[in-house]
Design a protein around this motif. Structure first.
Motif, PDB file in Angstrom:
ATOM      1  N   ASP A 159       1.723 -12.521  -2.026  1.00 34.77           N
ATOM      2  CA  ASP A 159       3.202 -12.019  -1.523  1.00 34.77           C
ATOM      3  C   ASP A 159       3.284 -10.591  -1.903  1.00 34.77           C
ATOM      4  OD1 ASP A 159       5.393 -12.200   0.394  1.00 34.77           O
ATOM      5  OD2 ASP A 159       6.755 -12.538  -1.357  1.00 34.77           O
ATOM      6  N   ALA A 160       3.163 -10.161  -3.017  1.00 39.02           N
ATOM      7  CA  ALA A 160       3.178  -8.900  -3.455  1.00 39.02           C
ATOM      8  C   ALA A 160       2.025  -7.963  -3.014  1.00 39.02           C
ATOM      9  CB  ALA A 160       3.464  -8.843  -4.837  1.00 39.02           C
ATOM     10  N   ASP A 161       0.893  -8.346  -2.503  1.00 43.42           N
ATOM     11  CA  ASP A 161      -0.074  -7.493  -2.115  1.00 43.42           C
ATOM     12  C   ASP A 161       0.124  -7.197  -0.546  1.00 43.42           C
ATOM     13  OD1 ASP A 161      -2.335  -6.239  -1.981  1.00 43.42           O
ATOM     14  OD2 ASP A 161      -3.686  -7.970  -2.510  1.00 43.42           O
ATOM     15  N   ILE A 162       0.254  -5.939  -0.334  1.00 43.64           N
ATOM     16  CA  ILE A 162       0.432  -5.339   0.808  1.00 43.64           C
ATOM     17  C   ILE A 162      -0.709  -5.391   1.747  1.00 43.64           C
ATOM     18  CG2 ILE A 162       2.538  -3.939   0.356  1.00 43.64           C
ATOM     19  CD1 ILE A 162       0.385  -1.472   0.306  1.00 43.64           C
ATOM     20  N   ASN A 163      -1.916  -5.514   1.131  1.00 43.31           N
ATOM     21  CA  ASN A 163      -3.047  -5.708   1.978  1.00 43.31           C
ATOM     22  C   ASN A 163      -3.427  -6.828   2.313  1.00 43.31           C
ATOM     23  OD1 ASN A 163      -3.600  -2.864   1.481  1.00 43.31           O
ATOM     24  ND2 ASN A 163      -4.378  -3.411  -0.485  1.00 43.31           N
TER      25      ASN A 163
END
Length: 569
Positions: A159-163
């Motif tokens: 969830d924290a990874d924008i990719n």
């Protein structure tokens, strides 16, 4: 104290202890068996000992039973036999009251112990199985929690990874929720099973195991109590026979106290008393008359011849019972007294003959009474048959009555015959007053007669002097003059004569005579012999079979026929 609370964790030790208790019961049972075998063997040995010394069924038993010490010994043997029986009772009671009971109890005890420990092992296995299931739930809950934690961290990372695409994030979120739900379910399952296990464990250690151990404790206490009862019975079995054993011992003591030496010594007199009178004093033979004659050439030779003839005819009688002949003669006398003989017992001394005849009369009277009792019974039976013909034929009893009547007549004739012989013996036996007069006369004559006796009258056949007059008199007292004479001729000296004595008659042997003593001759019953010297009052007659065989025989054993000229001389 209770095994269930105090020994809740000592299952294995209790199993060993109860097994040892059973082995102890088996050991005690074996001990009692061996004791019982000892009692049986001891009783058997005692019975064999008593049987070994029991009197044999012969005439000797009747003779021995007359003496109090023999009867006491026979009573002791009988009491000893009863004593052995009490030891057999001990063995039987030990077998029935202890060995059999313990054998049956051991089987029950083993089965009960096996059942209790089977229940204990089953409970132990169940609680161990529950523990394993609890551990499995616990490990599953732990694993699910770790999986849920890793899934939550992965979701947060995605969830924290924008990719990362939104679909990947949603997938990670769903995975984390699923893992979280699985952890929650595992937690609930673990919690539920933990409560269940705790309840089961509580029941196991506070209810199930205490109950099982309490049963084992009760079983062990009953086992110990049963051992105590058996040990008490072991002693009581002996105590129960003590009164009878005491009676046996009292019987032995009473038998020993019943011995009467005086009575037994009197019985010896009754058994061996001959009834003869002791011999009188020996008459003085005066040899000095020849010295008073006038000596001349003619009378000198005549006096010498007369002396030789008188000396040859009046040789002193030698003592017949020298030491070398005592044993032989005593045994011969006993064989004559105890052996078989004529029907009238004439071969026995008067006193013994009287007793034998009286005993025979008593036996015949008993037989007569028995026959009379049978006759009375048959007579009553015949009367019943006469009154009630349907019960039997009265004539069927007559042959038996006639037979009994003949038997009674025969027995009565026998009694009369023996009573005649008894009266004859009693007439010939001296009375007590005669004996007293004779003894007084002997005492009066003893002072003068004994002083005149020559030394030659005491000379024994071997040439030595003897003082065995008492022994001679004792042996003479048991010899019947009709059987063996009271004195024996001086065989050795008379046989030294070179001149052959002429025949003075003939004789026929009525009984066989063995002729063991020196100077006697053996004869067979019915044998014909020549008489060369008649009885001189000593009870012996000298006979000849042929030119080389001659000797003395008892006069009562032969029937003598003397020639007329011999009788006149």
């Amino acid at each position: 104290m209770s095994w269930g609370t105090e020994l809740w964790d000592q299952f294995d030790n209790l199993e060993k202890h109860t097994q040892w208790g059973i082995e102890f019961v088996e050991k005690y049972n074996k001990f009692v068996k061996e004791r019982s075998e000892i009692e049986v063997n001891y009783a058997k040995q005692i019975r064999n000992l008593s049987k070994k010394y029991q009197p044999k069924k012969n005439s000797r038993e009747e003779e021995e039973s007359k003496y109090t010490f023999c009867r006491a010994f026979f009573t002791t043997l009988n009491e000893l036999n009863d004593y052995a029986g009490q030891h057999e009772v001990i063995a039987e009671n030990l077998t029935s009251q202890i060995i059999s009971e313990l054998t049956r109890y051991l089987q029950e005890l083993k089965a009960e112990r096996k059942s209790h420990f089977h229940d204990g092992r089953k409970a132990q296995q169940y609680i161990e199985s529950s523990w394993k299931q609890l551990e499995s739930c616990k490990r599953r809950f732990e694993r699910d929690c770790k999986e849920a934690d890793r899934a939550q961290q992965y979701f947060e990372k995605m969830d924290a990874d924008i990719n990362v695409t939104k679909a990947d994030v949603e997938k990670a979120r769903q995975q984390a929720q699923m893992r979280h739900q699985m952890a929650t379910d595992s937690k609930n399952e673990y919690s539920s099973y933990l409560q269940k296990f705790n309840q089961e464990q509580n029941d196991h250690y506070y209810t199930i195991i205490p109950n099982i151990f309490q049963k084992l404790q009760d079983m062990e206490e009953k086992r110990i109590e049963r051992i105590g009862v058996c040990m008490k019975t072991f002693a009581e079995v002996d105590r129960q026979v003590l009164p009878i054993v005491g009676k046996c011992l009292d019987g032995m003591t009473t038998a020993a106290e019943s011995i009467e030496p005086k009575t037994d010594s009197k019985q010896v007199v009754e058994a061996y008393k001959s009834g003869f009178e002791p011999p009188g004093d020996v008459e003085f033979e005066d040899y000095s008359q020849a010295m008073k004659r006038t000596v001349s050439e003619n009378s000198l030779s005549n006096s010498k011849e007369g002396k030789e003839k008188s000396s040859s005819k009046s040789k002193p009688k030698l003592w017949p019972f020298i030491k070398k002949n005592k044993i032989t003669l005593n045994s011969h006398v006993r064989s004559l007294i105890e052996g078989s003989g004529p029907e009238d017992f004439s071969h026995l001394p008067p006193e013994q003959r009287r007793k034998k005849l009286q005993g025979k009369i008593d036996d015949l009277n008993k037989d007569i009474h028995k026959e009379m009792d049978q006759r009375d019974a048959l007579t009553k039976m015949k009367d019943v048959y006469v009154k009630n013909p349907q019960m039997g034929d009265p004539a069927s009893v007559d042959p038996r009555l006639a037979e009994i009547g003949q038997n009674i007549e025969k027995l009565q004739a026998e009694v009369q015959k023996f009573e005649g012989w008894l009266a004859e013996v009693e007439e010939k036996m001296p009375s007590k007053s005669d004996s007293n007069r004779r003894s007084g006369f002997y005492e009066a004559q003893s002072n003068t007669a004994v002083s005149n006796n020559c030394a030659q009258d005491r000379e024994s056949p071997d040439g030595s002097y003897t003082e065995e007059q008492n022994s001679e008199t004792q042996v003479k007292a048991i010899i019947n003059p009709n059987t063996i004479p009271s004195t024996m001729p001086d065989f050795d000296e008379e046989f030294d004569d070179d001149d052959t004595l002429p025949t003075i008659g003939t004789c026929k042997a009525l009984y066989p005579f063995e002729g063991h003593n020196e100077g006697t001759i053996a004869v067979a019953e019915g044998e014909l012999l020549y008489v060369i010297e008649e009885d001189k009052g000593d009870g012996w007659t000298r006979v000849r079979r042929n030119e080389e065989e001659e000797g003395y025989v008892p006069t009562s054993y032969i029937e003598v026929n003397l020639e007329p000229n011999a009788k006149d001389s």
